[in-house]
Design a protein around this motif. Structure first.
Motif, PDB file in Angstrom:
ATOM      1  N   MET A   1       0.823  -1.209   0.000  1.00 38.24           N
ATOM      2  CA  MET A   1       0.000   0.000   0.000  1.00 38.24           C
ATOM      3  C   MET A   1       0.860   1.264   0.000  1.00 38.24           C
ATOM      4  O   MET A   1       0.548   2.236  -0.675  1.00 38.24           O
ATOM      5  CB  MET A   1      -0.940  -0.001   1.208  1.00 38.24           C
ATOM      6  CG  MET A   1      -1.941   1.145   1.191  1.00 38.24           C
ATOM      7  SD  MET A   1      -3.004   1.220   2.638  1.00 38.24           S
ATOM      8  CE  MET A   1      -1.888   1.917   3.843  1.00 38.24           C
TER       9      MET A   1
ATOM     10  N   LEU B   1      -2.020  -8.394  -1.968  1.00 39.57           N
ATOM     11  CA  LEU B   1      -2.586  -7.116  -1.540  1.00 39.57           C
ATOM     12  C   LEU B   1      -4.107  -7.140  -1.707  1.00 39.57           C
ATOM     13  O   LEU B   1      -4.615  -7.384  -2.797  1.00 39.57           O
ATOM     14  CB  LEU B   1      -1.993  -5.963  -2.361  1.00 39.57           C
ATOM     15  CG  LEU B   1      -2.390  -4.546  -1.930  1.00 39.57           C
ATOM     16  CD1 LEU B   1      -1.751  -4.202  -0.586  1.00 39.57           C
ATOM     17  CD2 LEU B   1      -1.973  -3.520  -2.980  1.00 39.57           C
TER      18      LEU B   1
ATOM     19  N   LEU C   1      -6.827  -2.544   0.763  1.00 41.57           N
ATOM     20  CA  LEU C   1      -5.565  -1.815   0.875  1.00 41.57           C
ATOM     21  C   LEU C   1      -5.212  -1.093  -0.426  1.00 41.57           C
ATOM     22  O   LEU C   1      -4.639  -0.005  -0.407  1.00 41.57           O
ATOM     23  CB  LEU C   1      -4.439  -2.764   1.277  1.00 41.57           C
ATOM     24  CG  LEU C   1      -4.504  -3.318   2.702  1.00 41.57           C
ATOM     25  CD1 LEU C   1      -3.367  -4.292   2.957  1.00 41.57           C
ATOM     26  CD2 LEU C   1      -4.462  -2.183   3.722  1.00 41.57           C
TER      27      LEU C   1
END
Length: 248
Positions: A1, A90, A94
């Motif tokens: 992120m 991910l 995020l």
């Protein structure tokens, strides 16, 4: 992120067009309309007009960040970046935060500079500084939250630009940013309370003059936070369809 946040910030800092849309154009409009509407008025008569225009145009122009947010998301979608990120651990949550946070920085700085411009050039009062700072944070959260939802839900940049203009200019007109609410028909005065522009404008005006009661502050803050949270929820709901449209 964090890598997404840094990349997004770097791209926008290098974009000279961003400076024009977020700072130069709002300042030009503020100066122009104050000159027009205060022409022939004495200082006492001009002050209420200035006190309405400075926060009003600040609130109106922060909405145009939605165009940049839409362009960025559509670009990531078309070049396959979204698809590549989706194949990593991910989470979508995020990723959306990574695309959201940089624009919070940008909008907050925009609000601070535009209000400081009003203070330095037109000597607008800043009586309740704490309320003004908190409202600036909340307005930032709200407009970028709605911008994130718009960027996820629209299919093209042109559609994003068109809807941003409707939200920014239509909301500004109905919300009383262009003319005092008292001059508008009663029906529009009622409708204006359903726009985030109305609440943002009222909050800044009253905080500047030192008349914002604590109860009203919490009411305004809650409404604006509600719009921002709604935007993030819509973005999360729309993300699967956004991902399906992604190239690659």
């Amino acid at each position: 992120m964090n890598a997404i946040i840094k990349l997004e910030l770097k791209k926008n800092i290098q974009d000279r067009g961003m400076i024009f849309w977020t700072l130069v154009l709002p300042i030009l409009f503020t100066v122009l309309f104050i000159s027009v509407f205060t022409s022939g008025l004495n200082e006492a008569e001009s002050q209420p007009v200035i006190l309405s225009i400075v926060p009003g145009y600040t609130v109106m122009f922060v909405f145009f960040i939605m165009i940049t947010m839409t362009e960025s998301m559509i670009k990531d979608q078309n070049n396959g970046l979204v698809a590549r990120i989706a194949s990593t651990p991910l989470s979508s949550y995020l990723y959306l935060l990574g695309k959201w946070v940089p624009y919070m920085y940008i909008v907050f700085i925009q609000i601070v500079i535009l209000l400081l411009f009003g203070k330095v050039v037109y000597n607008v009062p800043i009586e309740q500084l704490f309320y003004i700072i908190v409202l600036a944070f909340i307005l930032t959260f709200m407009v970028t939250g709605l911008g994130l939802a718009l960027a996820i839900l629209v299919k093209t940049t042109n559609m994003g630009i068109a809807l941003t203009q409707v939200l920014a200019l239509g909301g500004a007109l109905i919300g009383g940013l262009w003319m005092p609410l008292e001059m508008m028909p009663e029906l529009l005065q009622t409708i204006s309370r359903f726009t985030p522009q109305y609440w943002g404008h009222q909050g800044f005006r009253e905080a500047m003059t030192g008349t914002l009661a604590m109860g009203d502050f919490f009411k305004i803050s809650s409404v604006l936070l509600g719009f921002g949270i709604l935007g993030f929820i819509l973005a999360l709901i729309g993300y699967p369809n956004f991902l399906k449209r992604t190239t690659g």
